[in-house]
Design a protein around this motif. Sequence first.
Motif, mmCIF file in Angstrom:
data_model
loop_
_atom_site.group_PDB
_atom_site.id
_atom_site.type_symbol
_atom_site.label_atom_id
_atom_site.label_comp_id
_atom_site.label_asym_id
_atom_site.label_seq_id
_atom_site.Cartn_x
_atom_site.Cartn_y
_atom_site.Cartn_z
ATOM 1 N N LEU A 249 6.763 -13.054 -1.704
ATOM 2 C CA LEU A 249 5.799 -12.277 -0.936
ATOM 3 C C LEU A 249 5.318 -11.071 -1.730
ATOM 4 C CD1 LEU A 249 4.211 -11.835 1.647
ATOM 5 C CD2 LEU A 249 6.179 -10.576 2.553
ATOM 6 N N LYS A 250 6.218 -10.432 -2.435
ATOM 7 C CA LYS A 250 5.825 -9.291 -3.261
ATOM 8 C C LYS A 250 4.792 -9.727 -4.293
ATOM 9 C CE LYS A 250 7.538 -6.010 -6.650
ATOM 10 N NZ LYS A 250 8.663 -5.667 -7.507
ATOM 11 N N ALA A 251 5.031 -10.849 -4.955
ATOM 12 C CA ALA A 251 4.093 -11.351 -5.956
ATOM 13 C C ALA A 251 2.738 -11.692 -5.327
ATOM 14 C CB ALA A 251 4.678 -12.572 -6.657
ATOM 15 N N ASN B 126 -5.228 -2.923 -11.003
ATOM 16 C CA ASN B 126 -5.022 -3.379 -12.376
ATOM 17 C C ASN B 126 -3.614 -3.097 -12.892
ATOM 18 O OD1 ASN B 126 -7.591 -4.436 -12.681
ATOM 19 N ND2 ASN B 126 -8.461 -2.461 -13.252
ATOM 20 N N SER B 127 -3.074 -1.940 -12.582
ATOM 21 C CA SER B 127 -1.751 -1.599 -13.116
ATOM 22 C C SER B 127 -0.655 -2.223 -12.259
ATOM 23 C CB SER B 127 -1.572 -0.088 -13.192
ATOM 24 O OG SER B 127 -1.365 0.444 -11.905
ATOM 25 N N ILE B 128 0.457 -2.539 -12.911
ATOM 26 C CA ILE B 128 1.595 -3.140 -12.214
ATOM 27 C C ILE B 128 2.129 -2.174 -11.142
ATOM 28 C CG2 ILE B 128 3.980 -3.956 -12.507
ATOM 29 C CD1 ILE B 128 1.941 -5.880 -13.633
ATOM 30 N N GLU C 294 2.447 -2.990 -7.231
ATOM 31 C CA GLU C 294 3.719 -2.916 -6.511
ATOM 32 C C GLU C 294 3.601 -2.011 -5.287
ATOM 33 O OE1 GLU C 294 6.840 -1.721 -9.240
ATOM 34 O OE2 GLU C 294 7.701 -3.717 -9.054
ATOM 35 N N ARG C 295 2.981 -0.866 -5.473
ATOM 36 C CA ARG C 295 2.805 0.075 -4.365
ATOM 37 C C ARG C 295 2.082 -0.611 -3.212
ATOM 38 N NH1 ARG C 295 -1.001 3.728 -6.321
ATOM 39 N NH2 ARG C 295 -2.520 2.342 -5.372
ATOM 40 N N GLU C 296 1.011 -1.306 -3.509
ATOM 41 C CA GLU C 296 0.239 -1.989 -2.468
ATOM 42 C C GLU C 296 1.040 -3.115 -1.822
ATOM 43 O OE1 GLU C 296 -2.774 -0.995 -1.284
ATOM 44 O OE2 GLU C 296 -2.410 0.721 -2.607
ATOM 45 N N ALA D 145 3.604 -1.689 0.540
ATOM 46 C CA ALA D 145 2.967 -1.071 1.698
ATOM 47 C C ALA D 145 2.300 -2.085 2.626
ATOM 48 C CB ALA D 145 1.926 -0.053 1.235
ATOM 49 N N SER D 146 2.230 -3.326 2.212
ATOM 50 C CA SER D 146 1.530 -4.326 3.028
ATOM 51 C C SER D 146 2.283 -4.607 4.323
ATOM 52 C CB SER D 146 1.348 -5.633 2.244
ATOM 53 O OG SER D 146 2.582 -6.315 2.134
ATOM 54 N N ASP D 147 1.514 -4.944 5.351
ATOM 55 C CA ASP D 147 2.111 -5.273 6.650
ATOM 56 C C ASP D 147 3.052 -6.474 6.545
ATOM 57 O OD1 ASP D 147 0.844 -3.199 7.956
ATOM 58 O OD2 ASP D 147 -0.844 -4.433 8.617
ATOM 59 N N ASN D 148 2.665 -7.464 5.766
ATOM 60 C CA ASN D 148 3.499 -8.664 5.611
ATOM 61 C C ASN D 148 4.863 -8.315 5.029
ATOM 62 O OD1 ASN D 148 1.535 -10.386 6.622
ATOM 63 N ND2 ASN D 148 0.706 -10.859 4.598
ATOM 64 N N TYR D 149 4.884 -7.440 4.032
ATOM 65 C CA TYR D 149 6.138 -7.053 3.391
ATOM 66 C C TYR D 149 7.001 -6.252 4.359
ATOM 67 C CZ TYR D 149 9.315 -5.952 -0.419
ATOM 68 O OH TYR D 149 10.424 -5.860 -1.222
ATOM 69 N N VAL D 150 6.392 -5.354 5.086
ATOM 70 C CA VAL D 150 7.130 -4.556 6.069
ATOM 71 C C VAL D 150 7.722 -5.463 7.150
ATOM 72 C CG1 VAL D 150 6.896 -2.773 7.859
ATOM 73 C CG2 VAL D 150 5.826 -2.443 5.616
ATOM 74 N N GLN D 151 6.943 -6.433 7.615
ATOM 75 C CA GLN D 151 7.440 -7.376 8.621
ATOM 76 C C GLN D 151 8.610 -8.198 8.080
ATOM 77 O OE1 GLN D 151 4.006 -9.639 9.774
ATOM 78 N NE2 GLN D 151 3.141 -7.975 11.006
ATOM 79 N N LEU D 152 8.511 -8.604 6.815
ATOM 80 C CA LEU D 152 9.598 -9.369 6.207
ATOM 81 C C LEU D 152 10.863 -8.518 6.126
ATOM 82 C CD1 LEU D 152 10.685 -11.892 4.812
ATOM 83 C CD2 LEU D 152 9.859 -10.943 2.652
#
Length: 109
Positions: free
Chosen positions: A37-39, A48-50, A54-56, A59-66
Motif C-alpha cells: 500500500l505504501k508503494a 518527484n522526491s522519495i 513517502e510523506r504523501e 498521510a493517505s486515507d488508505n494508509y491510515v485506515q490500514l
Amino acid sequence: MTDYSPHPAIEYIWDKAPAYAKAKGELASLEAYKLSLKAIEMKKSGENSIGAQEREAYASDNYVQLCTAIGEATEKAELLKWRLESARMRFDAWRTEQASNRQMDKMTK
C-alpha cells in the motif's frame, strides 16, 4: 484448593485455537499489505522526491485506515492469545495440584 476439572480449560483451548490462528493470519496479511500500500500510494502521489512520496503515502486515507485495521487485528489476536494462555495456566495449576495430592497421599500411607 477446591475440586477443579481441567476439561473446560482444555475444551476452551481446542475451541478457540482456530479463531486465534485466523486472527494471527489476518494480522500477518495486513502487515504484509502495508508495504504494498505504501508503494501504491507513493506512486499515486505525483511527487518527484522519495521523501515527498513517502510523506504523501503515510498521510493517505488508505494508509491510515490500514494502520487502524492492523491495530484492531493486533488487539483481537492478543486478546485470544492471553485467553488461551489463561486456560493453559488453569490446566497447569490443576496438574500441579494433582501432583501435590499424589505426593501427600504417598507420605500419609
